[in-house]
Design an enzyme around this catalytic site. Structure first.
Site, PDB file in Angstrom:
ATOM      1  N   GLU A 127       0.832  -1.209   0.000  1.00 40.48           N
ATOM      2  CA  GLU A 127       0.000   0.000   0.000  1.00 40.48           C
ATOM      3  C   GLU A 127       0.874   1.270   0.000  1.00 40.48           C
ATOM      4  OE1 GLU A 127      -2.963  -0.866   3.031  1.00 40.48           O
ATOM      5  OE2 GLU A 127      -4.233  -1.844   1.537  1.00 40.48           O
ATOM      6  N   MET A 128       1.492   1.609   1.141  1.00 38.22           N
ATOM      7  CA  MET A 128       2.325   2.824   1.139  1.00 38.22           C
ATOM      8  C   MET A 128       3.800   2.512   1.402  1.00 38.22           C
ATOM      9  SD  MET A 128      -0.541   5.179   2.990  1.00 38.22           S
ATOM     10  CE  MET A 128       0.042   6.845   2.754  1.00 38.22           C
TER      11      MET A 128
END
Ligand code: HEC
Ligand code: HEC
Length: 362
Positions: A127-128
């Site tokens: 995701e990040m």
């Protein structure tokens, strides 16, 4: 047992009473907030910047808004969510609009509350992909953020911490709420707010169609896990999608060789009874957030209604609450019209702020 909400609706009929212990309600004006994170304008402002800032991801490419996009009703209208570059996600991205009213977060309800939730995507490798410690070091070198953290957390000597990052983001999310849908207006007494068809749909929702057994309360969720038997999406076999799922499966201590689809809460609990169990999602603003289900397998609300009309999917351990509904074409349309009555008249929108530079950068 007498059901106050139903009496208020004026549809105190035998049909409406088939599920006397479940109700649907209008949303309260303000979402609940934890005692240690009261919402303040300074926190909300800081949270807004952090929400839109891709420097909270490893390579500076991905912010919360990448996957929960104000231009997509705060979700993302694609089958699987975007992912950290080089990866593909294996789940659909839910909207954060009105998530502030949810108790448990994620499709499998594995995390409680917005603050705890916000920690997860930042360090998720797909995701990040940024460690919390590195994030803190980055933020400390953005002078405007240093100032904003001081204002948002005035009593703290060293306010730039992971805990405060997620408190600010959660405070911002608590402002991304709306409660002026035709349904809310109707329930608060404006009997003209919903059409005849939508009212009929509501009666089906709490009656013959039995939706209210799981989608209940003000946010249309019982916050519980259920096995509905949503079919596998062929796209779950895509190599990069499968890689992400296999990673999650292996991290959970399960064997990817035995698993070819998303089994929901089984991955977070390893409880075989929860194979294929997902949390009942909110249905608020659902008309704005296709495609549907954890794997985006249904493109339209018509497909979702057809799925329930058949009594859900074809799995052994399916919830006993699902059974064929025998809805007529008219009834299916009324049910859909009711789901559309859950769309707010004003959807909150926030422009991406102009992000402040690092120290020494222009
Ligand atoms: C790369 C895409 C991506 C990014 C970036 C991302 N999310 Fe998400 N978010 C998702 C997906 C996908 C889910 C559902 C995942 C699951 O259920 O396992 C989710 C779930 C959520 C939920 C739960 C909603 C509900 O009703 O259960 C919230 C709240 C949320 N994200 C907020 C955030 C915040 C805040 C950030 C930034 C710190 C963020 N997300 C960053 C993709 C993303
Ligand atoms: C047994 C509990 C249960 C019942 C009854 C039920 N649902 Fe659901 N609903 C769920 C769960 C769990 C999911 C998520 C399933 C998944 O993603 O695999 C869901 C998902 C949905 C979604 C997709 C939401 C989204 O954001 O993708 C819609 C729309 C929906 N339900 C509408 C209905 C309607 C209409 C009825 C009545 C005909 C109904 N549900 C009955 C539990 C239930």
């Amino acid at each position: 047992m007498v059901n106050k909400a139903l009496i208020a609706l004026g549809i105190f009929s035998s049909i409406a009473l088939s599920f006397p212990t479940y109700t649907v309600k209008p949303l309260p004006d303000k979402p609940p907030e934890p005692p240690d994170n009261p919402t303040t304008p300074e926190k909300v402002e800081l949270g807004k910047f952090l929400y839109f800032d891709p420097r909270l991801s490893g390579d500076g490419s991905t912010s919360c808004a990448t996957c929960h996009d104000p231009n997509h009703a705060w979700g993302k209208r694609q089958v699987f969510s975007p992912a950290y570059p080089g990866n593909k996600h294996f789940r659909n991205s839910p909207t954060i609009l009105n998530a502030a009213y949810n108790l448990f977060m994620f499709w499998d309800g594995r995390t409680k509350g917005l603050e705890e939730q916000a920690k997860k995507p930042i360090e998720s490798p797909f995701e990040m992909n940024l460690t919390h410690d590195l994030m803190v070091e980055r933020i400390k070198k953005i002078p405007k953020y240093v100032e904003m953290f001081k204002k948002a957390f005035p009593d703290e000597e060293d306010p730039i911490t992971v805990e405060n990052v997620v408190k600010a983001i959660a405070a911002f999310e608590r402002t991304i709420v709306c409660n002026d849908s035709p349904f809310d207006l109707y329930m608060r007494g404006d009997k003209t707010a919903m059409t005849e068809k939508q009212i009929k749909g509501l009666q089906l929702f709490i009656g013959k169609a039995g939706c209210v057994q799981c989608h209940n309360g003000p946010n249309f969720t019982d916050e519980k896990l259920h096995i509905t038997g949503v079919p596998k999406n062929k796209l779950e076999d895509d190599t990069l999608v499968a890689i992400t799922r296999n990673f999650v499966v292996r991290t959970a201590g399960l064997n990817p060789k035995e698993i070819d689809r998303d089994l929901g809460a089984y991955f977070s609990t390893k409880d075989p009874k929860l194979k294929g169990a997902f949390k009942t999602p909110s249905l608020r603003n659902v008309a704005l957030t296709p495609p549907y289900m954890h794997n985006g397998v249904f493109k339209t609300l018509d497909e979702v209604i057809e799925f329930y009309n058949k009594g859900g999917g074809d799995v052994e351990n399916k919830s006993p609450l699902l059974r064929p509904l025998n809805l007529t074409q008219d009834e299916k349309e009324a049910l859909k019209a009711f789901l559309e009555a859950l769309t707010c008249k004003t959807i909150p929108y926030v422009e991406e702020p102009e992000l402040p530079p690092y120290e020494g950068e222009e």
